[in-house]
Design an enzyme around this catalytic site. Structure first.
Site, PDB file in Angstrom:
ATOM      1  N   GLY A 162      26.466  16.503   4.814  1.00 34.45           N
ATOM      2  CA  GLY A 162      25.797  17.021   5.991  1.00 34.45           C
ATOM      3  C   GLY A 162      26.326  16.555   7.333  1.00 34.45           C
ATOM      4  O   GLY A 162      25.757  16.907   8.370  1.00 34.45           O
ATOM      5  N   TRP A 180      29.069  17.395   9.056  1.00 31.90           N
ATOM      6  CA  TRP A 180      29.510  18.497   9.927  1.00 31.90           C
ATOM      7  C   TRP A 180      28.328  19.318  10.401  1.00 31.90           C
ATOM      8  O   TRP A 180      28.309  19.790  11.535  1.00 31.90           O
ATOM      9  CB  TRP A 180      30.536  19.367   9.186  1.00 31.90           C
ATOM     10  N   ASP A 213      26.470  24.458  -0.211  1.00 28.15           N
ATOM     11  CA  ASP A 213      27.193  23.561  -1.114  1.00 28.15           C
ATOM     12  C   ASP A 213      26.495  23.605  -2.462  1.00 28.15           C
ATOM     13  O   ASP A 213      25.276  23.758  -2.520  1.00 28.15           O
ATOM     14  CB  ASP A 213      27.187  22.127  -0.574  1.00 28.15           C
ATOM     15  N   ASP A 260      26.969  27.669  -5.003  1.00 30.68           N
ATOM     16  CA  ASP A 260      28.426  27.651  -5.005  1.00 30.68           C
ATOM     17  C   ASP A 260      28.932  28.787  -4.118  1.00 30.68           C
ATOM     18  O   ASP A 260      28.585  29.954  -4.326  1.00 30.68           O
ATOM     19  CB  ASP A 260      28.943  27.822  -6.430  1.00 30.68           C
ATOM     20  N   ASP A 296      34.996  22.335   4.989  1.00 37.39           N
ATOM     21  CA  ASP A 296      35.568  21.047   4.576  1.00 37.39           C
ATOM     22  C   ASP A 296      35.651  21.003   3.055  1.00 37.39           C
ATOM     23  O   ASP A 296      35.667  19.928   2.455  1.00 37.39           O
ATOM     24  CB  ASP A 296      34.700  19.902   5.107  1.00 37.39           C
ATOM     25  N   LYS A 300      39.884  22.738   5.739  1.00 35.49           N
ATOM     26  CA  LYS A 300      40.728  21.668   5.201  1.00 35.49           C
ATOM     27  C   LYS A 300      41.865  22.258   4.373  1.00 35.49           C
ATOM     28  O   LYS A 300      41.663  23.191   3.593  1.00 35.49           O
ATOM     29  CB  LYS A 300      39.894  20.734   4.320  1.00 35.49           C
TER      30      LYS A 300
END
Length: 249
Positions: free
Chosen positions: A87, A89, A110, A126, A151, A191
């Site tokens: 959490g 970000w 998530d 997901d 991320d 990322k």
């Protein structure tokens, strides 16, 4: 009328100094690698700083530093955070955008559990599920986001090529989602692993965004292979060409 006061932006500069070097003794049942990880965590200035400032993880400083350089997040924007747990970000995005429980502007997703973050709508799901994009848009109240953050990274196997390809795939899926849903002028951050971005993905980003950068924020550990791709100035979705109608005499 919306409050136009800009919230204080969190600062990423300035390492916290613990003053002491913590040594961790090897305990029964703990591997040497686990001991090294624990010692690194205890002596990491960003971990200490995150704990003092109330951030969920040291990763918060990565987004803070990226935003300080590229000015992505603004008050009133809507933000989607892919791979949101734990959490950090979401916290940064909510603070800068001014997201509140009565006017939530940030949605995180998530498959891992995540404790509630004030002003953030969280979906434990997901992102690769087929219905995840629709669920995210519904959580935004049907509004398009201004920023898509990711991320996400696949669990590492220790095999660089495998880890690189798995994380590159997550970045590709995130980028495709961003291109589908972003408002014109929007931004995308994701990322990637060292080696840069795959050519196809880079072509997609350059085609759809005015500027594309790679950045390794100072808070990213130097020994880590992670870095981030930043795409700014989304050009907007092109209208699909209309099908020719049948011509009858």
């Amino acid at each position: 009328m919306a409050d136009k006061k800009t919230p204080d932006k969190p600062k990423g500069k300035g390492r916290a100094d613990t003053g002491l070097k913590v040594r961790v003794k090897t305990a029964r049942g703990r591997t040497a690698s686990s001991t090294r990880w624990l010692q690194r965590q205890l002596n990491d200035p960003y971990v200490v700083k995150a704990r003092k400032e109330g951030w969920r993880s040291r990763a918060a400083f990565k987004l803070i530093e990226i935003d300080e350089k590229h000015k992505l997040l603004k008050r009133g924007q809507r933000v989607v955070d892919l791979g949101a747990a734990p959490g950090g970000w979401c916290q940064v995005a909510a603070r800068i955008t001014g997201s509140t429980p009565t006017n939530p502007l940030v949605v995180g997703i998530d498959f891992l559990e995540m404790d509630a973050v004030t002003g953030v709508t969280f979906l434990q799901k997901d992102f690769l599920d087929e219905d995840a994009p629709a669920a995210l848009m519904a959580a935004l109240g049907g509004h398009n986001p201004d920023v898509v953050l990711s991320d996400m990274a696949s669990p590492t196997t220790g095999h660089h090529k495998t880890d690189y390809l798995r994380t590159a795939y997550l970045c590709e899926v995130a980028a495709a989602f961003a291109v589908d849903v972003l408002n014109p002028g929007g931004s995308f951050v994701a990322k990637v692993f060292r080696g840069g971005t795959e050519n196809d993905l880079l072509a997609l980003l350059k085609q759809n965004f005015a500027q594309v950068f790679h950045i390794k924020p100072p808070s990213s550990r130097q020994e880590s292979v992670e870095m981030y791709v930043v795409a700014k100035g989304f050009k907007g979705r092109r209208a699909a060409p209309e099908a020719d109608g049948d011509e009858t005499g």
